[in-house]
Scaffold this active site. Structure first.
Site, PDB file in Angstrom:
ATOM      1  N   CYS A 116       0.820  -1.226   0.000  1.00 12.46           N
ATOM      2  CA  CYS A 116       0.000   0.000   0.000  1.00 12.46           C
ATOM      3  C   CYS A 116       0.846   1.265   0.000  1.00 12.46           C
ATOM      4  O   CYS A 116       0.340   2.350  -0.255  1.00 12.46           O
ATOM      5  CB  CYS A 116      -0.940  -0.012   1.201  1.00 12.46           C
ATOM      6  N   HIS A 254      -3.663   6.884   2.929  1.00 11.16           N
ATOM      7  CA  HIS A 254      -4.026   5.589   2.351  1.00 11.16           C
ATOM      8  C   HIS A 254      -5.448   5.249   2.796  1.00 11.16           C
ATOM      9  O   HIS A 254      -5.797   5.391   3.973  1.00 11.16           O
ATOM     10  CB  HIS A 254      -3.032   4.532   2.828  1.00 11.16           C
ATOM     11  N   ASN A 284     -10.015  -0.729   0.109  1.00  9.25           N
ATOM     12  CA  ASN A 284      -8.560  -0.578   0.068  1.00  9.25           C
ATOM     13  C   ASN A 284      -8.054  -1.094  -1.279  1.00  9.25           C
ATOM     14  O   ASN A 284      -8.092  -2.294  -1.534  1.00  9.25           O
ATOM     15  CB  ASN A 284      -7.950  -1.370   1.230  1.00  9.25           C
TER      16      ASN A 284
HETATM   17  C1  COA Z   1      -9.960  -5.778   9.704  1.00  6.83           C
HETATM   18  C2  COA Z   1     -10.680  -4.770  10.581  1.00  6.83           C
HETATM   19  C3  COA Z   1     -11.760  -4.056   9.805  1.00  6.83           C
HETATM   20  C4  COA Z   1     -11.327  -5.506  11.755  1.00  6.83           C
HETATM   21  O1  COA Z   1     -11.962  -4.573  12.612  1.00  6.83           O
HETATM   22  P1  COA Z   1     -11.740  -4.686  14.186  1.00  6.83           P
HETATM   23  O2  COA Z   1     -12.576  -3.668  14.802  1.00  6.83           O
HETATM   24  O3  COA Z   1     -10.245  -4.604  14.429  1.00  6.83           O
HETATM   25  O4  COA Z   1     -12.307  -6.099  14.483  1.00  6.83           O
HETATM   26  P2  COA Z   1     -11.584  -7.276  15.247  1.00  6.83           P
HETATM   27  O5  COA Z   1     -10.510  -7.858  14.396  1.00  6.83           O
HETATM   28  O6  COA Z   1     -11.205  -6.784  16.599  1.00  6.83           O
HETATM   29  O7  COA Z   1     -12.777  -8.305  15.357  1.00  6.83           O
HETATM   30  C5  COA Z   1     -13.917  -8.027  16.158  1.00  6.83           C
HETATM   31  C6  COA Z   1     -14.936  -9.110  15.912  1.00  6.83           C
HETATM   32  O8  COA Z   1     -15.541  -8.899  14.626  1.00  6.83           O
HETATM   33  C7  COA Z   1     -15.496 -10.101  13.891  1.00  6.83           C
HETATM   34  N1  COA Z   1     -15.409  -9.804  12.466  1.00  6.83           N
HETATM   35  C8  COA Z   1     -14.278  -9.632  11.725  1.00  6.83           C
HETATM   36  N2  COA Z   1     -14.630  -9.394  10.450  1.00  6.83           N
HETATM   37  C9  COA Z   1     -15.982  -9.408  10.391  1.00  6.83           C
HETATM   38  C10 COA Z   1     -16.912  -9.200   9.364  1.00  6.83           C
HETATM   39  N3  COA Z   1     -16.527  -8.961   8.088  1.00  6.83           N
HETATM   40  N4  COA Z   1     -18.221  -9.268   9.656  1.00  6.83           N
HETATM   41  C11 COA Z   1     -18.633  -9.529  10.904  1.00  6.83           C
HETATM   42  N5  COA Z   1     -17.799  -9.719  11.939  1.00  6.83           N
HETATM   43  C12 COA Z   1     -16.483  -9.655  11.679  1.00  6.83           C
HETATM   44  C13 COA Z   1     -14.284 -10.835  14.391  1.00  6.83           C
HETATM   45  O9  COA Z   1     -14.398 -12.216  14.131  1.00  6.83           O
HETATM   46  C14 COA Z   1     -14.335 -10.523  15.858  1.00  6.83           C
HETATM   47  O10 COA Z   1     -15.245 -11.392  16.475  1.00  6.83           O
HETATM   48  P3  COA Z   1     -14.923 -12.017  17.919  1.00  6.83           P
HETATM   49  O11 COA Z   1     -14.848 -10.838  18.833  1.00  6.83           O
HETATM   50  O12 COA Z   1     -16.089 -12.910  18.135  1.00  6.83           O
HETATM   51  O13 COA Z   1     -13.612 -12.720  17.758  1.00  6.83           O
HETATM   52  C15 COA Z   1      -9.667  -3.720  11.140  1.00  6.83           C
HETATM   53  O14 COA Z   1      -8.845  -4.328  12.100  1.00  6.83           O
HETATM   54  C16 COA Z   1      -8.797  -3.124  10.069  1.00  6.83           C
HETATM   55  O15 COA Z   1      -9.251  -2.350   9.254  1.00  6.83           O
HETATM   56  N6  COA Z   1      -7.479  -3.462  10.100  1.00  6.83           N
HETATM   57  C17 COA Z   1      -6.521  -2.936   9.182  1.00  6.83           C
HETATM   58  C18 COA Z   1      -6.823  -3.332   7.760  1.00  6.83           C
HETATM   59  C19 COA Z   1      -5.614  -3.794   7.053  1.00  6.83           C
HETATM   60  O16 COA Z   1      -4.892  -4.563   7.600  1.00  6.83           O
HETATM   61  N7  COA Z   1      -5.378  -3.350   5.819  1.00  6.83           N
HETATM   62  C20 COA Z   1      -4.316  -3.823   4.972  1.00  6.83           C
HETATM   63  C21 COA Z   1      -2.984  -3.201   5.191  1.00  6.83           C
HETATM   64  S1  COA Z   1      -3.016  -1.440   5.132  1.00  6.83           S
END
Ligand code: COA
Length: 327
Positions: A116, A254, A284
């Site tokens: 990215c 980004h 993204n």
């Molecule tokens: C991926 C992302 C959206 C997840 O959001 P989050 O608030 O961190 O959520 P968490 O990972 O803490 O998960 C919370 C819960 O939601 C659930 N969950 C994850 N994706 C889900 C989805 N698409 N739909 C419903 N529930 C979901 C998880 O399983 C978790 O459940 P649990 O508590 O029962 O284990 C967020 O972490 C993010 O944007 N990360 C960076 C993205 C990235 O890496 N980009 C690429 C590089 S720049």
């Protein structure tokens, strides 16, 4: 090296596929909802390539649009740099495919892989060619088709990504206080495991072990990394801008998650009205995220000649970086 020559952005362009994938589409595959995706990421829809489209086809269209905006012909170009982690092939490079499709002279063309942050890495490379006089007209493209890499059984990851390409044409300028004022790039391979897009070329899995084929990331850890880096990069750039005596007119981060952007802005106290965000439409798009947002900002008049813009990127590698540019 001529210290008075800087690289100016002469034209921008972008290209996204026609096929729109709304959040609801994922409920066919995983336990998720439009509401969860919208509130946890800010994404409403993204674009996916069709069967005949690839990173190079999107790149060629974005490049043509940037050349039109720059009022240049493909034959004017001296160098093509293509940032991508989803090349059509490992060889030939996507940049060479773009060179051939545009009908350029036999100029140098190469790909750059920094996920990215790739567009900023490519832009920095192009800037060096312009500063030394080795090139006068440089095409920089960020293009990715991460839809081809997602695992539709992994709800943590599959909802995040979209496809697209963005491009800029850069030319030298000797107008004082104009063009690229600074680019800072960083990496931390020790944390590489947090974002992983497996290659299918050289690395062989241990005997009996299945090779992963899809993009995988540790969302929670990458979220923290992204907020931390966006804060550091923006605060550092604000200090640099103060030293230069300029204000940041527009911040283009980004485009990954509205909550990452909001958390960083809140810590820094940077006004949301000066931030370009279009992730609701595209998700993204990796290396394409910043040049697509930049092109949309230019065409909408949110970034105008004379404005100073700050580009901030972070992603797989891990990599991160920033660019301060006066248009
Ligand atoms: C991926 C992302 C959206 C997840 O959001 P989050 O608030 O961190 O959520 P968490 O990972 O803490 O998960 C919370 C819960 O939601 C659930 N969950 C994850 N994706 C889900 C989805 N698409 N739909 C419903 N529930 C979901 C998880 O399983 C978790 O459940 P649990 O508590 O029962 O284990 C967020 O972490 C993010 O944007 N990360 C960076 C993205 C990235 O890496 N980009 C690429 C590089 S720049």
């Amino acid at each position: 090296m001529n210290g008075s020559i800087a690289a100016a952005l002469r034209g921008t362009g972008c290209s996204v596929p026609e096929r729109v994938i709304p959040n609801d589409w994922f409920t066919n595959y995983v336990d998720t909802s439009d509401e969860w995706i919208r509130t946890r990421t800010g994404i409403r829809e993204r674009r996916y390539v069709g069967p005949d489209e690839t990173a190079s086809t999107l790149a060629v269209t974005a490049a043509r649009n940037a050349l039109v905006a720059a009022e240049l012909d493909p034959k004017d170009l001296d160098l093509i740099l293509c940032a991508t982690v989803t090349p059509d092939h490992m060889c030939p490079s996507t940049a060479c495919i773009v060179q051939g499709a545009l009908g350029c002279r036999p100029i140098p063309a190469m790909d750059i892989s920094a996920a990215c942050t790739g567009f900023l890495y490519a832009m920095s490379t192009g800037e060096q060619f312009l500063r030394t006089g080795a090139a006068k007209k440089v095409l920089v493209v960020g293009t990715d088709v991460l839809s081809r890499t997602i695992d539709l059984t992994d709800r943590n990851t599959c909802i995040l990504f979209g496809d697209g390409a963005g491009a800029v044409v850069m030319t030298p300028t000797d107008t004082p206080d104009h063009g690229i004022r600074s680019i800072k790039l960083y990496s931390d391979g020790a944390a590489a495991r947090l974002v992983h897009l497996p290659g299918k070329v050289t690395l062989q899995p241990p005997a009996g072990e299945k090779q992963h084929e899809h993009i995988w990331l540790n969302g929670r850890e990458v979220f923290k990394f992204a907020v931390r880096r966006m804060i550091e990069l923006t605060q550092d750039a604000i200090q640099d801008c103060q030293a230069m005596g300029v204000n940041i007119d527009l911040l283009i981060p980004h485009q990954v998650n509205q909550r990452i952007i909001d958390a960083a802005l809140e810590t820094i106290g940077f006004p949301a009205s000066k931030v370009m965000v279009n992730l609701a439409k595209y998700g993204n798009t990796s290396a394409a995220s910043i040049p697509i947002a930049l092109d949309e900002a230019m065409r909408a008049g949110r970034a105008k000649p004379g404005d100073t813009i700050l580009l901030v990127a972070f992603g797989g590698g891990l990599t991160w970086g920033s660019a301060i540019i006066t248009l």
